[in-house]
Write a protein that holds these residues in place. Structure first.
Motif, PDB file in Angstrom:
ATOM      1  N   GLU A  52       2.309   4.447   1.667  1.00  8.34           N
ATOM      2  CA  GLU A  52       0.984   4.552   2.301  1.00  8.34           C
ATOM      3  C   GLU A  52       0.250   3.268   2.456  1.00  8.34           C
ATOM      4  O   GLU A  52      -0.287   2.607   3.439  1.00  8.34           O
ATOM      5  N   LEU A  53       0.128   2.671   1.313  1.00  7.72           N
ATOM      6  CA  LEU A  53      -0.809   1.471   0.975  1.00  7.72           C
ATOM      7  C   LEU A  53       0.145   0.370   1.729  1.00  7.72           C
ATOM      8  O   LEU A  53      -0.367  -0.366   2.468  1.00  7.72           O
TER       9      LEU A  53
ATOM     10  N   VAL B 291      -4.976  11.028   0.326  1.00 12.06           N
ATOM     11  CA  VAL B 291      -3.693  10.963   0.603  1.00 12.06           C
ATOM     12  C   VAL B 291      -2.804  11.134  -0.974  1.00 12.06           C
ATOM     13  O   VAL B 291      -1.855  11.796  -0.700  1.00 12.06           O
ATOM     14  N   GLU B 292      -3.236  10.817  -1.805  1.00 17.55           N
ATOM     15  CA  GLU B 292      -2.866  11.089  -3.157  1.00 17.55           C
ATOM     16  C   GLU B 292      -2.811  12.705  -3.335  1.00 17.55           C
ATOM     17  O   GLU B 292      -1.772  13.002  -3.900  1.00 17.55           O
TER      18      GLU B 292
ATOM     19  N   VAL C 103       5.185  10.983  -6.578  1.00 18.97           N
ATOM     20  CA  VAL C 103       3.738  10.696  -6.166  1.00 18.97           C
ATOM     21  C   VAL C 103       3.308   9.338  -5.678  1.00 18.97           C
ATOM     22  O   VAL C 103       2.943   9.019  -4.787  1.00 18.97           O
ATOM     23  N   GLU C 104       3.353   8.798  -6.674  1.00 20.55           N
ATOM     24  CA  GLU C 104       3.102   7.030  -6.381  1.00 20.55           C
ATOM     25  C   GLU C 104       3.849   6.380  -5.511  1.00 20.55           C
ATOM     26  O   GLU C 104       3.500   5.582  -4.904  1.00 20.55           O
ATOM     27  N   MET C 105       5.252   7.137  -5.422  1.00 18.43           N
ATOM     28  CA  MET C 105       6.130   6.320  -4.475  1.00 18.43           C
ATOM     29  C   MET C 105       5.424   6.474  -2.887  1.00 18.43           C
ATOM     30  O   MET C 105       5.205   5.511  -2.166  1.00 18.43           O
ATOM     31  N   LEU C 106       4.862   7.752  -2.823  1.00 20.28           N
ATOM     32  CA  LEU C 106       4.360   8.213  -1.396  1.00 20.28           C
ATOM     33  C   LEU C 106       3.040   7.297  -1.133  1.00 20.28           C
ATOM     34  O   LEU C 106       2.633   6.895  -0.001  1.00 20.28           O
ATOM     35  N   VAL C 107       2.307   7.258  -2.285  1.00 23.62           N
ATOM     36  CA  VAL C 107       0.885   6.669  -2.060  1.00 23.62           C
ATOM     37  C   VAL C 107       1.388   5.155  -1.920  1.00 23.62           C
ATOM     38  O   VAL C 107       0.574   4.603  -1.001  1.00 23.62           O
TER      39      VAL C 107
ATOM     40  N   ALA D  55       7.976   2.573   5.231  1.00 26.58           N
ATOM     41  CA  ALA D  55       8.083   1.658   3.940  1.00 26.58           C
ATOM     42  C   ALA D  55       9.334   1.894   3.269  1.00 26.58           C
ATOM     43  O   ALA D  55       9.787   3.020   3.063  1.00 26.58           O
ATOM     44  N   HIS D  56       9.702   0.776   2.526  1.00 22.68           N
ATOM     45  CA  HIS D  56      10.990   1.093   1.588  1.00 22.68           C
ATOM     46  C   HIS D  56      10.400   0.795   0.122  1.00 22.68           C
ATOM     47  O   HIS D  56      10.144  -0.465  -0.022  1.00 22.68           O
ATOM     48  N   VAL D  57      10.538   1.599  -0.518  1.00 23.73           N
ATOM     49  CA  VAL D  57       9.981   1.436  -1.936  1.00 23.73           C
ATOM     50  C   VAL D  57      11.176   1.315  -2.732  1.00 23.73           C
ATOM     51  O   VAL D  57      11.971   2.054  -3.043  1.00 23.73           O
ATOM     52  N   HIS D  58      11.290   0.132  -3.395  1.00 19.71           N
ATOM     53  CA  HIS D  58      12.493  -0.169  -4.187  1.00 19.71           C
ATOM     54  C   HIS D  58      12.047  -0.129  -5.600  1.00 19.71           C
ATOM     55  O   HIS D  58      10.889  -0.225  -6.053  1.00 19.71           O
TER      56      HIS D  58
END
Length: 389
Positions: A271-272, A110-111, A264-268, A210-213
Motif C-alpha cells: 500500500e505504501l 490499513v494495517e 501484514v507488513e507485506m500488505l502495508v 506492487a511487487h514485494v521482494h
C-alpha cells in the motif's frame, strides 16, 4: 475498456443501470465489464436484481469494499504512450496534472484491515498442501535425488529432506499459500539448480500493483556453537544489507512464529508503494510538462530562427538578382552604344555595308537578350518581390 474510472465511479455506474446497458455504452460486452469489476473487487447486482427492483420488491445493494492494499483505484487504464515519440511535447502539454492523491484510510487503518485479512499464518511441518511453485521445487528435488544415487556427489544431494533448507521452504510455502488465499501472486525461480545462486533465490509476492521482494536465507550465529539461523528480509538479495524490514530466529522465538506479522507488513508495504507511486507519478507528470513547455519554446525559437535566416537568405538572393539585372542592363546598353558608335564610323571599317548590318543586327539581338527590360526578367522579378513581400 478505453474509458477510465475510479472504483467508486464504476461501482455507481453498474448499480445505476443493468450491466448490458452499461457495457453497451462503454463499447464492451457485459462479460468483459463483469471481469473488470471482479478484478477491481467491485460487487455487481445479482441476476434478477433489476427485475425485482422494477417490480417494487425489496433489493439489496452490496456496499463497495475498501480497496485491497496495493491495488489500483483506477479501472480501465489504457497504458497510454503519450509521453514519448517525436510529438511527445504536444501530447504531454495536453495531459492534465493529476490531483494530489487523497486516501480514505490512514495507514494505521490499513494495517488493522490487513491484519483482519491475513488472520493467522501457520507454518506446517509438512508440505501438505504445497503451493504449486513449492511443488515444482519438491519435484526438482526428486530429480536431484535420482542424480545423487547415480553420481554419489553432494552437489546432487536433495535439498529439502531435512535441515535449514527444508525449514526455509516450509516458511516460503506458508507465506505463498496465505498470499494466494488473499488473491496475491507469488513468484520465484524453480529451476533444478537455480536455487544454488544467491540472486536466483530472490522471492516476490505481487500484491495489487506492487511487487514485494524478499529473501529467506540462513545466517551464521554470532555465538559459537549455535545452529544457523534463518533471516527473512525485504528487498532483493543484493539489497539485503540495507533492508529496513528484517525478521530472524532468536533465542526466544523462531521465524515461523513471525509469519503473520511478515505478511501484514507485506500488505502495508504494498500500500505504501502504491501511494508513493501515485505521488511520484504526479511529480513526474509535472516535471514532464515543464520539460514539454521548455521543448516547445525551444522548437518555436528554432523555427523563428530558421524563418529569420530564410528571410535573410531570400533578401540576399533578391539583392543579388537585382544587381545582376542592373549589370545586365548596363552591358546591354554598352552593346547598343557600341553598335551605334560603330554605325557612325562604318566608312572606316573595311567591309561592306551589308556585312556590317548583319553584325549589328546580331549584336542588337544579344543586347535585347541580356536586357532585363526586353527579356521580361524585370517583370518576373517584380512579381516575385510582391509575392515574397
Amino acid at each position: 475498456m478505453h474509458t477510465e474510472f475510479t472504483r467508486k465511479e464504476l461501482y455507481d455506474l453498474v448499480w445505476s443501470q443493468p450491466m448490458r446497458t452499461v457495457a453497451a455504452s462503454l463499447g464492451i460486452s457485459d462479460v468483459a465489464l463483469a471481469k473488470h469489476c471482479k478484478k477491481a473487487d467491485i460487487p455487481v447486482p445479482e441476476r434478477g436484481y433489476w427485475a425485482r427492483k422494477q417490480a417494487g420488491k425489496p433489493t439489496i445493494q452490496i456496499a463497495l469494499p475498501p480497496r485491497f492494499p496495493g491495488a489500483s483505484d483506477r479501472v480501465g487504464e489504457s497504458g497510454s504512450n503519450s509521453y514519448w515519440g517525436p510529438d511527445w511535447a504536444e501530447k504531454v502539454k495536453e495531459i492534465a496534472v493529476p490531483p494530489v492523491p487523497m486516501f480514505d484510510e490512514d495507514m494505521a487503518s490499513v494495517e488493522q484491515r490487513a491484519r483482519r485479512l491475513v488472520g493467522e499464518v501457520r507454518c506446517r511441518r509438512a508440505f501438505e498442501p504445497a503451493h504449486p511453485l513449492v511443488a515444482k521445487l519438491l519435484a526438482r528435488d526428486d530429480e536431484r535425488r535420482k542424480d545423487f544415487v547415480k553420481w554419489r556427489s553432494d552437489y546432487y544431494a536433495p535439498r529439502y529432506d531435512a535441515g535449514i533448507e527444508r525449514r526455509r521452504l516450509l516458511i516460503i510455502n506458508a507465506l505463498f499459500l496465505a498470499a494466494a488465499r488473499l488473491g496475491c501472486r507469488p513468484s520465484m525461480n524453480t529451476s533444478k539448480y537455480g536455487q544454488d545462486a544467491g540472486s536466483e533465490r530472490d522471492i516476490c509476492i505481487t500484491i495489487g500493483r506492487a511487487h514485494v521482494h524478499f529473501t529467506v536465507e540462513p545466517i551464521k550465529s554470532k555465538k559459537e556453537g549455535q545452529k544457523e539461523r534463518l533471516c527473512l528480509a525485504f528487498g532483493a538479495a543484493r539489497d539485503r544489507a540495507n533492508s529496513n524490514r528484517v525478521w530472524e530466529d532468536s533465542d526466544e522465538s523462531r521465524l515461523e512464529g513471525e509469519l503473520t506479522e511478515v505478511l501484514v507488513e507485506m500488505l502495508v508495504s504494498a500500500e505504501l508503494s502504491y501511494r508513493g507511486g501515485l505521488v511520484r507519478h504526479r511529480e513526474w507528470i509535472i516535471e514532464r510538462k515543464r520539460a514539454a513547455e521548455a521543448e516547445l519554446r525551444r522548437r518555436q525559437e528554432e523555427a523563428e530562427r530558421k524563418a529569420r535566416e530564410l528571410r535573410e537568405r531570400l533578401e540576399r538572393e533578391r539583392i543579388r538578382r537585382l544587381l545582376s539585372q542592373a549589370r545586365a542592363l548596363d552591358r546591354a546598353n554598352q552593346i547598343r552604344t557600341y553598335v551605334e558608335s560603330a554605325r557612325l564610323r562604318v566608312a572606316e571599317i573595311p567591309m561592306t555595308k551589308a556585312e556590317f548590318e548583319e553584325w549589328a543586327s546580331w549584336a542588337e539581338r544579344e543586347a535585347d537578350r541580356i536586357d532585363p527590360l526586353k527579356s521580361g526578367m524585370i517583370a518576373q522579378a517584380i512579381q516575385e518581390h510582391c509575392e515574397e513581400g
